[in-house]
Design an enzyme around this catalytic site. Structure first.
Site, PDB file in Angstrom:
ATOM      1  N   HIS A   1      29.019  44.381  37.047  1.00 26.81           N
ATOM      2  CA  HIS A   1      28.140  44.654  35.907  1.00 26.81           C
ATOM      3  C   HIS A   1      26.751  44.049  36.065  1.00 26.81           C
ATOM      4  O   HIS A   1      26.067  43.828  35.060  1.00 26.81           O
ATOM      5  CB  HIS A   1      28.779  44.121  34.624  1.00 26.81           C
ATOM      6  CG  HIS A   1      29.869  45.004  34.086  1.00 26.81           C
ATOM      7  ND1 HIS A   1      29.638  46.289  33.633  1.00 26.81           N
ATOM      8  CD2 HIS A   1      31.195  44.796  33.928  1.00 26.81           C
ATOM      9  CE1 HIS A   1      30.772  46.820  33.219  1.00 26.81           C
ATOM     10  NE2 HIS A   1      31.737  45.951  33.390  1.00 26.81           N
TER      11      HIS A   1
ATOM     12  N   ARG B   1      34.058  39.357  41.601  1.00 30.12           N
ATOM     13  CA  ARG B   1      34.563  40.540  40.909  1.00 30.12           C
ATOM     14  C   ARG B   1      33.817  41.699  41.576  1.00 30.12           C
ATOM     15  O   ARG B   1      32.594  41.826  41.440  1.00 30.12           O
ATOM     16  CB  ARG B   1      34.285  40.476  39.419  1.00 30.12           C
ATOM     17  CG  ARG B   1      35.155  41.551  38.667  1.00 30.12           C
ATOM     18  CD  ARG B   1      34.410  42.650  37.982  1.00 30.12           C
ATOM     19  NE  ARG B   1      33.475  42.230  37.025  1.00 30.12           N
ATOM     20  CZ  ARG B   1      33.694  42.154  35.687  1.00 30.12           C
ATOM     21  NH1 ARG B   1      34.845  42.466  35.181  1.00 30.12           N
ATOM     22  NH2 ARG B   1      32.721  41.790  34.883  1.00 30.12           N
TER      23      ARG B   1
ATOM     24  N   ASP C   1      33.726  39.716  54.112  1.00 30.93           N
ATOM     25  CA  ASP C   1      32.968  39.349  55.307  1.00 30.93           C
ATOM     26  C   ASP C   1      31.861  38.339  54.969  1.00 30.93           C
ATOM     27  O   ASP C   1      31.526  37.468  55.783  1.00 30.93           O
ATOM     28  CB  ASP C   1      32.358  40.588  55.978  1.00 30.93           C
ATOM     29  CG  ASP C   1      33.408  41.429  56.712  1.00 30.93           C
ATOM     30  OD1 ASP C   1      34.579  40.994  56.780  1.00 30.93           O
ATOM     31  OD2 ASP C   1      33.053  42.516  57.205  1.00 30.93           O
TER      32      ASP C   1
ATOM     33  N   GLU D   1      42.565  46.332  32.248  1.00 31.86           N
ATOM     34  CA  GLU D   1      41.503  46.509  31.259  1.00 31.86           C
ATOM     35  C   GLU D   1      41.604  47.840  30.528  1.00 31.86           C
ATOM     36  O   GLU D   1      40.611  48.320  29.994  1.00 31.86           O
ATOM     37  CB  GLU D   1      40.108  46.455  31.884  1.00 31.86           C
ATOM     38  CG  GLU D   1      39.913  45.598  33.082  1.00 31.86           C
ATOM     39  CD  GLU D   1      38.460  45.422  33.454  1.00 31.86           C
ATOM     40  OE1 GLU D   1      37.723  44.812  32.682  1.00 31.86           O
ATOM     41  OE2 GLU D   1      38.058  45.909  34.521  1.00 31.86           O
TER      42      GLU D   1
ATOM     43  N   ASP E   1      36.885  45.518  27.994  1.00 28.23           N
ATOM     44  CA  ASP E   1      37.265  46.879  28.365  1.00 28.23           C
ATOM     45  C   ASP E   1      38.597  47.274  27.732  1.00 28.23           C
ATOM     46  O   ASP E   1      38.774  48.425  27.338  1.00 28.23           O
ATOM     47  CB  ASP E   1      37.319  47.028  29.896  1.00 28.23           C
ATOM     48  CG  ASP E   1      35.952  47.334  30.470  1.00 28.23           C
ATOM     49  OD1 ASP E   1      35.252  48.198  29.902  1.00 28.23           O
ATOM     50  OD2 ASP E   1      35.563  46.700  31.457  1.00 28.23           O
TER      51      ASP E   1
HETATM   52  C1  3PY Z   1      36.117  42.694  30.230  1.00 22.41           C
HETATM   53  O1  3PY Z   1      36.352  42.009  29.224  1.00 22.41           O
HETATM   54  O2  3PY Z   1      36.219  43.933  30.260  1.00 22.41           O
HETATM   55  C2  3PY Z   1      35.702  42.047  31.450  1.00 22.41           C
HETATM   56  O3  3PY Z   1      35.539  42.708  32.448  1.00 22.41           O
HETATM   57  C3  3PY Z   1      35.490  40.570  31.423  1.00 22.41           C
HETATM   58  O4  3PY Z   1      35.175  40.056  32.656  1.00 22.41           O
HETATM   59 MG    MG Z   2      35.694  44.766  32.239  1.00 23.58          MG
END
Ligand code: 3PY
Ligand code: MG
Length: 265
Positions: A44, A69, A83, A147, A173
């Site tokens: 993000h 992430r 890497d 999520e 999410d």
């Molecule tokens: C979410 O809450 O969707 C996330 O990705 C938090 O890192």
């Molecule tokens: Mg998320």
């Protein structure tokens, strides 16, 4: 051995946080706080592979394991951050066992997976090629994010995928997939979390949660619920909260009325 991966396998508590600002100074500062792991968020933010490498340099020698992430569940996205020195990946939006299998394969050298060999930052530019090639499959943690409603529906299959060290709930999410974005304490989101926790307990896998806006109460709640892979806050949240607090304090001491000040300014 990567202590965070070992803790994931043993379902022991580790504490992490999140970097969203693409600058190594953030890693140098948060890296001094005592966290076990710190994840750079490439999903993000504008943090790319080069940005992550600088963040990993900032963390180097300070203690926390550098996690990422990743941008998406994509073999190249995963390979490039490994890497560059990532010691764990957190893969967003994994909804099925097949998607979880793809994430594991991308993170593992053959014969377990499809990761390609190279000289890279991860193996000290080739100096440690042999030991890295031998160890990486044991050392690199793979965590998949739960999520969505779909992911919760498939949680029993996902947690049984070999090579998944734990799952990590993204509450924003997850609430969004129920049509209530941001309502992370809603009963339907809480029920999803409980289902994930039950599946993890049964499969003896670690359950994780991102407590994006940490308070003493929600941290206590997450620990009581049984989450052991816990991320608290993020650099942008800490900066926002601390700058807001500093302003509130200074305004109080200076007894200045913000509204009056703004209208006269
Ligand atoms: C979410 O809450 O969707 C996330 O990705 C938090 O890192
Ligand atoms: Mg998320």
């Amino acid at each position: 051995m990567n202590q965070v991966r070992q803790a994931l396998l043993d379902r022991k508590l580790t504490l992490g946080t999140w970097i969203q600002i693409n600058h190594p100074v953030i890693a140098e500062i948060t890296g001094n706080c005592g966290f076990d792991w710190i994840a750079a968020d490439c999903e993000h933010t504008d943090i790319d592979v080069a940005g992550f490498a600088d963040i990993a340099r900032g963390l180097y020698g300070r203690g926390p394991e550098p996690f990422v992430r990743v941008r998406e569940n994509d073999a190249l996205a995963i390979r490039q951050v490994l890497d560059a020195g990532a010691r764990g990946i957190i893969v967003p939006l994994v909804g099925t066992a097949e998607e979880a299998e793809r994430a594991v394969a991308a993170a593992r050298f053959p014969p377990e997976g499809i990761r390609g060999f190279s000289f890279c930052r991860g193996n000290n530019y080739g100096l440690d090629f042999d030991s890295y090639a031998r160890q990486a499959n044991q050392d690199i943690a793979v965590v998949v994010m739960i999520e969505s409603k779909e992911a919760v529906d498939h949680i029993d299959e996902i947690v049984h995928v070999e090579g998944i060290d734990g799952v990590f709930i993204g509450p924003y999410d997850l609430s969004g997939s129920h049509g209530i974005p941001g309502k992370t304490c809603d009963s339907i989101v809480r029920e999803g979390c409980r289902k994930v926790l039950r599946a993890c307990t049964k499969a003896r896998k670690s359950a994780g949660l991102h407590v994006v806006l940490p308070t003493p109460e929600n941290i206590q709640q997450a620990l009581n619920d049984g989450f052991t892979f816990l991320a608290v806050g993020a650099d942008i949240v800490f900066l926002q909260q601390a700058s807001h607090k500093a302003y509130q304090e200074v305004i109080q001491y200076s007894r200045r009325d913000t509204a009056t000040e703004r209208s006269s300014g």
